[in-house]
Design an enzyme around this catalytic site. Structure first.
Site, mmCIF file in Angstrom:
data_model
loop_
_atom_site.group_PDB
_atom_site.id
_atom_site.type_symbol
_atom_site.label_atom_id
_atom_site.label_comp_id
_atom_site.label_asym_id
_atom_site.label_seq_id
_atom_site.Cartn_x
_atom_site.Cartn_y
_atom_site.Cartn_z
ATOM 1 N N GLU A 49 0.831 -1.196 0.000
ATOM 2 C CA GLU A 49 0.000 0.000 0.000
ATOM 3 C C GLU A 49 0.873 1.256 0.000
ATOM 4 O O GLU A 49 1.810 1.375 0.801
ATOM 5 C CB GLU A 49 -0.894 -0.010 1.244
ATOM 6 N N LYS A 54 -10.194 2.562 -1.647
ATOM 7 C CA LYS A 54 -10.273 1.937 -0.318
ATOM 8 C C LYS A 54 -11.568 2.334 0.387
ATOM 9 O O LYS A 54 -11.885 3.526 0.508
ATOM 10 C CB LYS A 54 -9.060 2.356 0.506
ATOM 11 N N CYS A 112 -5.499 -2.890 2.695
ATOM 12 C CA CYS A 112 -5.143 -2.815 4.112
ATOM 13 C C CYS A 112 -6.336 -2.980 5.060
ATOM 14 O O CYS A 112 -6.817 -4.081 5.229
ATOM 15 C CB CYS A 112 -4.375 -1.526 4.386
#
Length: 252
Positions: free
Chosen positions: A3, A76, A113
C-alpha cells in the site's frame, strides 16, 4: 506490492503538504510506468497510489492487465483513524464498491489494508466470482498501544477469508521503521500467499525485502469451492442485520 509504496507512509502525521503527492489516474506517472512494465513482462499489476479526483482524495489501486491496459480503479472503502494510521485526514471513504477484475490470467478481487479485516468485503468479491483476493497493506506497530503485536492476528484474519470463501489470498505488507513527527511505525512485513483453504503456501519474514511466489490451480480450486457447498448453503434472507451498523435484537 504494498500500500502506498511510492512514498513513505505519510499518514503517521497530519500535514497538508502531503496532499501534493496525489495525482489522478490518467496523468499519474507511477501508473503509466507500471502499465509499460506490465506489458513488457506480460503480468497483471495492482498498483497502489494516492488519487486526486477533482477535490476528493482517495487511497486507490489501479488494476493493470498483462497487456498494459488500465482496467479501472478501486478506492479503499474502510478508512482507519488511530495513532500512526490517521488516514481519515487524507482519504475519503471509497465510492467504487468492491469490484472484481477479469484479467488475462484470473478474476481478481483487490482491496486495501484495513479492508482486509472485514469479512463482508472478501465475501462480496467472491460472490462476484473472484478467484484470488489481493490485499496491498501498510501495517506494523501501534504507537498508541506499544504492547500490541498484531502480525499473527493480521494473518489469521485473512486466512479466515480464504478458508470461508475457498479462494487463495495474497497479502503484501511494508517492512522497516518509518519515523514521523508525531510517532514512528515499525512495519512488520510477514507478507504471505495462501491456498484456497487458508493454508500458507509462501511467507516472508518481518524485516527483509522479499519476493514470494506460489503456483495456483484455479480450476481445481473452483471445483473444490463448488463441492464444499459454502455458496450453495448461504442464507441471504437471514443476513439483513449486516445492512445496519447496529443489529436489532431478536424478538423473543
Amino acid at each position: 506490492m504494498q500500500e502506498l509504496f511510492e512514498t513513505p507512509y505519510f499518514c503517521k502525521d497530519l500535514d497538508d503538504k502531503f496532499f501534493s503527492l496525489a495525482h489522478d489516474e490518467h496523468t499519474n506517472d507511477l501508473v503509466k510506468r507500471f502499465q509499460t512494465l506490465a506489458k513488457e513482462l506480460a503480468v497483471v499489476l495492482p498498483i497502489s497510489f494516492f488519487e486526486r479526483a477533482n477535490n476528493a482524495y482517495f487511497n486507490s489501486i489501479a488494476i493493470i492487465d498483462a497487456d498494459g491496459t488500465l482496467l479501472g480503479v478501486y478506492r479503499k472503502s474502510h478508512i482507519p483513524d488511530s495513532p500512526g494510521y490517521q488516514e481519515k485526514f487524507y482519504f475519503s471513504p471509497g465510492d467504487t464498491g468492491f469490484r472484481v477484475w477479469q484479467t488475462r490470467y484470473a478474476k481478481i478481487g483487490v482491496a486495501i489494508c484495513w479492508d482486509q479485516w472485514f469479512p463482508e468485503a472478501a465475501r462480496s468479491m467472491v460472490l462476484q466470482d473472484a478467484e484470488v483476493l489481493l490485499y496491498p497493506t501498510a501495517i506494523g506497530s501501534e504507537p498508541g498501544y506499544p504492547d500490541i503485536d498484531s502480525a499473527g492476528h493480521w494473518q489469521r484474519a485473512m486466512q479466515g477469508h480464504s478458508a470461508s470463501n475457498c479462494v487463495p489470498v495474497v497479502a503484501s505488507n511494508r517492512i522497516g521503521l518509518e519515523k514521523g513527527s508525531s510517532c514512528d511505525v515499525s512495519f512488520y512485513g510477514s507478507s504471505f500467499i495462501t491456498d484456497h483453504t487458508g493454508k500458507m503456501l509462501a511467507e516472508s519474514d518481518r524485516s527483509s525485502q522479499d519476493i514470494i511466489v506460489a503456483e495456483l490451480d484455479l480450476d481445481l480450486m473452483r471445483r473444490e469451492r463448488t463441492a464444499w457447498g459454502l455458496f450453495r448453503d448461504r442464507r441471504p434472507d437471514l443476513y439483513g442485520d449486516l445492512l445496519s451498523l447496529g443489529a436489532k435484537s431478536a424478538q423473543p
